[in-house]
Design a protein around this motif. Sequence first.
Motif, mmCIF file in Angstrom:
data_model
loop_
_atom_site.group_PDB
_atom_site.id
_atom_site.type_symbol
_atom_site.label_atom_id
_atom_site.label_comp_id
_atom_site.label_asym_id
_atom_site.label_seq_id
_atom_site.Cartn_x
_atom_site.Cartn_y
_atom_site.Cartn_z
ATOM 1 N N ILE A 1 5.839 -56.650 26.439
ATOM 2 C CA ILE A 1 5.512 -57.364 25.192
ATOM 3 C C ILE A 1 4.009 -57.995 25.238
ATOM 4 O O ILE A 1 3.409 -58.197 24.198
ATOM 5 N N MET A 2 3.678 -58.378 26.323
ATOM 6 C CA MET A 2 2.451 -59.003 26.813
ATOM 7 C C MET A 2 1.601 -58.880 28.061
ATOM 8 O O MET A 2 2.454 -58.329 28.922
ATOM 9 N N ARG A 3 0.421 -58.962 28.055
ATOM 10 C CA ARG A 3 -0.053 -58.416 29.162
ATOM 11 C C ARG A 3 -0.548 -60.025 29.974
ATOM 12 O O ARG A 3 -0.578 -60.703 29.223
ATOM 13 N N ILE A 4 -0.415 -59.932 31.450
ATOM 14 C CA ILE A 4 -0.455 -61.077 31.890
ATOM 15 C C ILE A 4 -1.841 -61.082 32.522
ATOM 16 O O ILE A 4 -2.066 -60.381 33.476
ATOM 17 N N LEU A 5 -3.133 -61.941 32.377
ATOM 18 C CA LEU A 5 -4.288 -61.848 32.750
ATOM 19 C C LEU A 5 -4.572 -63.210 33.452
ATOM 20 O O LEU A 5 -4.186 -64.301 33.107
ATOM 21 N N CYS A 6 -5.393 -62.954 34.463
ATOM 22 C CA CYS A 6 -5.895 -64.221 35.341
ATOM 23 C C CYS A 6 -6.923 -64.809 34.591
ATOM 24 O O CYS A 6 -7.763 -64.361 33.758
ATOM 25 N N ASP B 1 -10.222 -63.060 34.417
ATOM 26 C CA ASP B 1 -9.740 -62.089 32.947
ATOM 27 C C ASP B 1 -9.357 -60.573 33.429
ATOM 28 O O ASP B 1 -9.260 -59.906 32.620
ATOM 29 N N THR B 2 -8.493 -60.519 34.742
ATOM 30 C CA THR B 2 -8.306 -59.312 35.164
ATOM 31 C C THR B 2 -6.631 -59.312 34.762
ATOM 32 O O THR B 2 -6.146 -60.258 35.000
ATOM 33 N N LEU B 3 -6.248 -58.040 34.949
ATOM 34 C CA LEU B 3 -4.819 -57.796 34.757
ATOM 35 C C LEU B 3 -4.154 -58.093 35.754
ATOM 36 O O LEU B 3 -4.348 -57.405 36.827
ATOM 37 N N VAL B 4 -3.030 -58.967 35.724
ATOM 38 C CA VAL B 4 -2.239 -59.128 36.980
ATOM 39 C C VAL B 4 -0.837 -58.915 36.837
ATOM 40 O O VAL B 4 0.035 -59.086 37.736
ATOM 41 N N GLY B 5 -0.294 -58.697 35.695
ATOM 42 C CA GLY B 5 1.079 -58.083 35.151
ATOM 43 C C GLY B 5 1.244 -58.030 33.972
ATOM 44 O O GLY B 5 0.477 -58.187 32.712
ATOM 45 N N TYR B 6 2.714 -57.800 33.417
ATOM 46 C CA TYR B 6 3.084 -57.496 32.180
ATOM 47 C C TYR B 6 4.546 -58.573 32.114
ATOM 48 O O TYR B 6 5.267 -58.823 33.071
ATOM 49 N N LEU B 7 4.438 -59.020 30.874
ATOM 50 C CA LEU B 7 5.689 -59.793 30.365
ATOM 51 C C LEU B 7 6.716 -58.870 29.579
ATOM 52 O O LEU B 7 6.410 -58.247 28.716
ATOM 53 N N TYR B 8 7.976 -58.681 30.121
ATOM 54 C CA TYR B 8 8.981 -57.721 29.635
ATOM 55 C C TYR B 8 9.800 -58.530 28.725
ATOM 56 O O TYR B 8 10.007 -59.696 29.284
ATOM 57 N N GLN B 9 10.173 -57.900 27.559
ATOM 58 C CA GLN B 9 11.399 -58.565 26.991
ATOM 59 C C GLN B 9 12.671 -57.570 27.031
ATOM 60 O O GLN B 9 12.274 -56.420 26.867
ATOM 61 N N TRP B 10 13.776 -58.146 27.461
ATOM 62 C CA TRP B 10 14.864 -57.182 27.714
ATOM 63 C C TRP B 10 15.802 -57.160 26.501
ATOM 64 O O TRP B 10 15.640 -57.960 25.654
ATOM 65 N N ASN B 11 16.556 -56.143 26.354
ATOM 66 C CA ASN B 11 17.512 -56.151 25.250
ATOM 67 C C ASN B 11 18.393 -57.232 24.757
ATOM 68 O O ASN B 11 18.777 -57.261 23.659
ATOM 69 N N ASN B 12 18.753 -58.151 25.946
ATOM 70 C CA ASN B 12 19.304 -59.148 25.564
ATOM 71 C C ASN B 12 18.557 -60.458 25.308
ATOM 72 O O ASN B 12 19.195 -61.565 25.072
ATOM 73 N N GLY B 13 17.235 -60.165 25.256
ATOM 74 C CA GLY B 13 16.332 -61.456 24.759
ATOM 75 C C GLY B 13 15.519 -62.038 25.921
ATOM 76 O O GLY B 13 14.853 -62.941 25.583
ATOM 77 N N ASP B 14 16.168 -61.919 27.107
ATOM 78 C CA ASP B 14 15.283 -62.508 28.185
ATOM 79 C C ASP B 14 13.983 -61.806 28.474
ATOM 80 O O ASP B 14 13.857 -60.897 28.173
ATOM 81 N N LEU B 15 13.249 -62.842 28.996
ATOM 82 C CA LEU B 15 12.031 -62.585 29.163
ATOM 83 C C LEU B 15 11.546 -62.595 30.812
ATOM 84 O O LEU B 15 12.248 -63.271 31.357
ATOM 85 N N GLN B 16 10.842 -61.792 31.348
ATOM 86 C CA GLN B 16 10.709 -61.555 32.688
ATOM 87 C C GLN B 16 9.302 -61.132 33.200
ATOM 88 O O GLN B 16 8.978 -59.993 32.462
#
Length: 56
Positions: free
Chosen positions: A12-17, A21-36
């Motif tokens: 759901i989100m890009r994680i940027l330094c 300003d470089t891409l360092v990861g992604y933020l995931y939202q799971w079916n149960n609402g958890d963010l990781q």
Amino acid sequence: MSPETRLTGEPIMRILCKKTDTLVGYLYQWNNGDLQPAWLDTAKAEVRYEPISAAA
């Protein structure tokens, strides 16, 4: 953390330094609402989040 089982997740989100300003990861939202975060390399401390839709 939710007691429900994680079955599916979507980025759901890009994680940027903040410094480079470089891409360092992604933020995931799971079916149960958890963010990781899913890091491309190692976890970073100084980051900012950008919605995936804003990157398109």
